[in-house]
Design an enzyme around this catalytic site. Structure first.
Site, PDB file in Angstrom:
ATOM      1  N   THR A 201       0.809  -1.159  -0.006  1.00 26.32           N
ATOM      2  CA  THR A 201       0.130   0.121   0.199  1.00 26.32           C
ATOM      3  C   THR A 201       0.958   1.111  -0.021  1.00 26.32           C
ATOM      4  O   THR A 201       1.993   1.014   0.385  1.00 26.32           O
ATOM      5  CB  THR A 201      -0.988   0.073   1.185  1.00 26.32           C
ATOM      6  OG1 THR A 201      -1.607  -1.258   1.232  1.00 26.32           O
ATOM      7  CG2 THR A 201      -1.687   1.245   1.400  1.00 26.32           C
ATOM      8  N   ILE A 230     -12.685  -5.495   0.182  1.00 26.40           N
ATOM      9  CA  ILE A 230     -12.252  -4.199   0.395  1.00 26.40           C
ATOM     10  C   ILE A 230     -11.375  -4.107   1.636  1.00 26.40           C
ATOM     11  O   ILE A 230     -11.902  -4.692   2.531  1.00 26.40           O
ATOM     12  CB  ILE A 230     -13.634  -3.017   0.564  1.00 26.40           C
ATOM     13  CG1 ILE A 230     -14.234  -2.978  -0.853  1.00 26.40           C
ATOM     14  CG2 ILE A 230     -13.010  -1.670   1.230  1.00 26.40           C
ATOM     15  CD1 ILE A 230     -15.252  -2.019  -1.001  1.00 26.40           C
ATOM     16  N   GLY A 231     -10.362  -3.368   1.565  1.00 29.90           N
ATOM     17  CA  GLY A 231      -9.459  -3.426   2.928  1.00 29.90           C
ATOM     18  C   GLY A 231      -9.581  -1.948   3.545  1.00 29.90           C
ATOM     19  O   GLY A 231     -10.606  -1.572   3.461  1.00 29.90           O
ATOM     20  N   ASP A 232      -8.739  -1.422   4.475  1.00 32.57           N
ATOM     21  CA  ASP A 232      -8.669  -0.335   5.148  1.00 32.57           C
ATOM     22  C   ASP A 232      -8.445   0.897   4.357  1.00 32.57           C
ATOM     23  O   ASP A 232      -9.201   1.938   4.593  1.00 32.57           O
ATOM     24  CB  ASP A 232      -7.745  -0.377   6.394  1.00 32.57           C
ATOM     25  CG  ASP A 232      -6.344  -0.582   5.778  1.00 32.57           C
ATOM     26  OD1 ASP A 232      -5.970  -1.586   5.175  1.00 32.57           O
ATOM     27  OD2 ASP A 232      -5.650   0.361   6.067  1.00 32.57           O
ATOM     28  N   THR A 251      -1.097   1.354   6.952  1.00 30.54           N
ATOM     29  CA  THR A 251      -0.795   0.176   5.972  1.00 30.54           C
ATOM     30  C   THR A 251      -0.395  -0.971   6.684  1.00 30.54           C
ATOM     31  O   THR A 251       0.013  -1.255   8.096  1.00 30.54           O
ATOM     32  CB  THR A 251       0.432   0.448   5.145  1.00 30.54           C
ATOM     33  OG1 THR A 251       0.990  -0.917   4.477  1.00 30.54           O
ATOM     34  CG2 THR A 251       1.739   1.025   6.093  1.00 30.54           C
ATOM     35  N   GLY A 252      -0.848  -2.409   6.148  1.00 29.27           N
ATOM     36  CA  GLY A 252      -0.522  -3.373   6.972  1.00 29.27           C
ATOM     37  C   GLY A 252      -1.772  -4.347   6.545  1.00 29.27           C
ATOM     38  O   GLY A 252      -2.315  -4.289   5.690  1.00 29.27           O
ATOM     39  N   GLY A 254      -5.315  -5.024   6.363  1.00 33.47           N
ATOM     40  CA  GLY A 254      -6.282  -4.242   6.343  1.00 33.47           C
ATOM     41  C   GLY A 254      -7.636  -4.738   7.249  1.00 33.47           C
ATOM     42  O   GLY A 254      -8.114  -3.758   8.032  1.00 33.47           O
TER      43      GLY A 254
END
EC number: 3.4.19.5
Lengths: 342, 332
Positions: A201, A230-232, A251-252, A254
């Site tokens: 990310t 869908i992630g963060d 980042t990481g 999600g």
């Protein structure tokens, strides 16, 4: 609405630095092996340096922070080194589904997109959603249709898919299969063995000399993710947030970042508990399960912090008083590079 | 410890001229759902099971905008979204862009319990639904005749909305005159740019604290009438429309974009956690200070069995009940 913003901040935060511009950016946090070969490490460090210089120059030229974070994230998206735009990782179907989010701290206006497969710069589409629609968040077909309506640059999905990521998906799928059958030894320590950007990310946060803040984040998501996941990153308060106190890009993993509302919590700890930026960010990182999260953040008074609880995080920052840093692993480990001041 | 508590909502932003029959209908549905939730809590069900069950009930009833009776996109289709969060472990699941899943909240629950992810949308979410064998129906099941008419009005209104001095044909005379009397600067009560009479209150939601003090929240919606296809609102966003932790559970409704900017649901919890406010104080502060020029409402429960609500819209369909026998249903 913004009055009294500084009165809640601890003395240490104010003492740390005088007001001035500051910028921080990241290219993903994760299990980045200390043994990362030089040929994989060097281009990434070069890309970080290049993007940092670009952002610094824009801030020096008095560009608004919102423009600066968009500009820097576009550049990070265009680099195949990171998991966003060109170089995005692949879904379980072998396709790319990119997402991005941008937020202006001054107005708290924001825009987000998910499920893009042809838009070259997802972050710029997020900005258009913010500025030219009554909505904040558009996804999939609706977002692609909006992109065409706005005439943004699009490309065939093959533009985004790198051979490296095809290989990564293959490994991830094999690993999954092997792991289900415990009678077979697990071959190699899969994705992380080539791992440099698969949980990546990219993101950028910036503040100008007037304390105006902005944040932007963009990603290709997770290797082998389910279609439609869908992630963060596009979620305001999770992967991206900015207000009059600070701007944060996370980042990481999600799912962990969503449940911990990481980006909003850094700001909420400053706003409601009176912590400094560094204290607030450290608190959030410590509370999130180890190995899951990293973030970059700047405060209205030009403080910068870049904590993570993963093995490493591709990151860079600079402030008006001449401080700057480019790093991958925790400071002091395996040769963080000093960034020569100009 | 004050035992279990439950609150439900059926959307904020109600036409002040809503016919009495419709008001009664809404109260009846809210009461029925509350009683169902209360009985389940008496029987010892966990908070997360109860919010799912109650929201399913609200989704299935066409009175409110979610599931059957969902608002329509510009293209006349339904795109539903929902989320659920279990304060215990802060686990969460969310879905968007569903067009054939009968009960979106239950698919959100399955995302939470059975997928490695917390949020699935559009084709991927529909595919997951098929994989999990949840009940699916044709898209036409969700589309009510009334909403087709509303979409038409919304489209007409949107095109002339920019000049608010032009009377809007077909708009209910009461709210139009309320506007003329200077209810708002824009010249008419509005929600999300639509005259209030044709605004379908968005969203249903439920928050619960169970006998063991565990909190959970769930929210479900058809979204905005005449929304762009692909538009995602606050309902599926953890921290915006829905949030639960070990302190409280919150479900919001109203202008999605304002709720997202305010990370409204998380902020109620953060105000308790970081600023030491009580539940009602946190709710009041969030509505008053955090909602940046937006119109919205929310319901909340705390782990101590308190229940609270707040809204800055004309009305909010809501109800609450607690273990000590208190029960209330209200609109204004």
């Amino acid at each position: 609405m913004t009055s009294g913003s500084y009165s809640h901040q601890s003395k240490s935060a104010v003492r740390d630095r005088r007001m001035g511009w500051a910028i921080a950016l990241h290219g993903g946090a994760g299990d980045i092996p200390l043994s990362l070969p030089a040929e994989r490490r060097a281009p990434r460090e070069a890309a970080l340096r290049h993007c940092l210089e670009l952002g610094v120059a824009a801030l020096k030229a008095n560009r608004p922070p919102l423009d600066v974070v968009e500009l820097v994230v576009r550049e990070l998206e265009n680099s195949p080194c990171f998991n966003a735009g060109k170089g995005s990782v692949l879904t379980t179907n072998g396709t790319v589904e990119m997402e991005a989010c941008i937020m202006d701290g001054n107005t708290k206006k924001c825009g987000a997109v998910s499920g893009l497969s042809t838009v070259v710069n997802a972050i710029s589409l997020a900005r258009l959603v913010m500025e030219r629609t009554p909505h904040i968040y558009l996804a999939f077909d609706g977002a692609e249709a909006f992109a065409r309506e706005q005439g943004v640059e699009t490309a065939h999905s093959s533009h985004f898919i790198t051979p490296e990521n095809v290989e990564r998906l293959k490994n991830a799928k094999e690993a999954k299969r092997v792991q289900i059958d415990y009678t077979q030894p697990i071959k190699g320590a899969i994705p992380s063995s080539i791992g440099d950007s698969q949980i990546g990310t990219v993101g950028c946060v910036a503040v100008d000399g007037h304390g105006i803040l902005a944040s932007a984040t963009s990603t290709g998501g997770l290797v082998n993710k389910m279609v439609g996941r869908i992630g963060d990153t596009p979620i305001i308060g999770a992967g991206t947030y900015a207000n009059s106190y600070c701007a944060v890009s996370a980042t990481g993993k999600g799912e962990s970042i969503i449940q911990a509302t990481v980006a909003r919590d850094v700001a909420a700890l400053m706003e409601y508990k009176g912590l400094s930026l560094k204290e607030a960010a450290a608190y959030v990182i410590e509370r999130t399960p180890k190995g899951n999260v990293g973030l970059v953040a700047v405060s209205a008074n030009g403080e910068v912090t870049m904590p993570f609880n993963t093995t490493g995080m591709f990151r860079a920052c600079a402030t008006e008083d001449g401080y700057s840093e480019i790093g991958i692993w925790p400071s002091g480990i395996n040769g963080d590079l000093e960034y020569p001041n100009k | 410890m004050r035992g279990w508590a439950i609150a439900v909502h059926g959307g904020a932003g109600v036409d002040p001229c809503l016919p009495a029959v419709r008001q009664e209908e809404a109260r009846r549905v809210l009461s029925r759902c509350l009683k169902k939730g209360a009985a389940a809590l008496q029987a010892g069900l966990t908070a997360v099971d109860v919010v799912e069950m109650v929201v399913r009930e609200l989704e299935t009833d066409p009175v409110f905008n979610s599931g059957r009776g969902s608002a329509l996109t510009r293209r006349g289709t339904v795109e539903m979204e929902a989320s659920i969060m279990d304060g215990r472990g802060r686990r969460c699941g969310a879905v968007s862009g569903l067009s054939t899943v009968k009960n979106p909240v239950s698919l959100a629950r399955l995302v939470m319990d059975r997928s490695p992810h917390s949020y699935l949308v559009f084709d991927g979410a529909e595919e997951f639904a098929r994989e999990q064998g949840v009940e699916m129906v044709d898209n036409s099941y969700f589309i009510t005749e009334e909403n087709v008419g509303m979409l038409k009005l919304a489209k007409e209104a949107n095109s002339i909305m920019f000049d608010y001095r032009v009377p809007i044909p077909g708009v209910d005379s009461c709210s139009a005159s309320a506007g003329l009397m200077g209810a708002t600067a824009e010249g008419g009560l509005q929600m999300n740019g639509l005259p209030i009479s044709m605004y379908a209150p968005e969203t249903v939601g439920c928050v619960v604290v169970d006998n063991n003090g565990w909190c959970a929240a769930a929210t479900s919606t058809g979204g905005l009438m005449n929304k762009m296809s692909g538009r995602i609102g606050d309902s599926p966003l953890i921290g915006s429309g829905t949030y639960a932790c070990d302190v409280c559970a919150v479900s919001c409704t109203g202008e999605g974009e304002a709720i997202i900017r305010s990370t409204l649901a998380r902020d109620v919890a953060a105000l308790m956690e970081y600023k030491g406010l009580s539940l009602q104080e946190a709710v009041d502060y969030a509505i008053k200070e955090r909602l940046d020029e937006g119109k919205a409402g929310l319901i909340a429960v705390s782990r101590n069995g308190e229940v609270a609500y707040g809204f800055n819209t004309v009305g909010m369909f809501r109800g609450s009940a607690t273990q000590d026998g208190f029960m209330e249903v209200g609109i204004w």
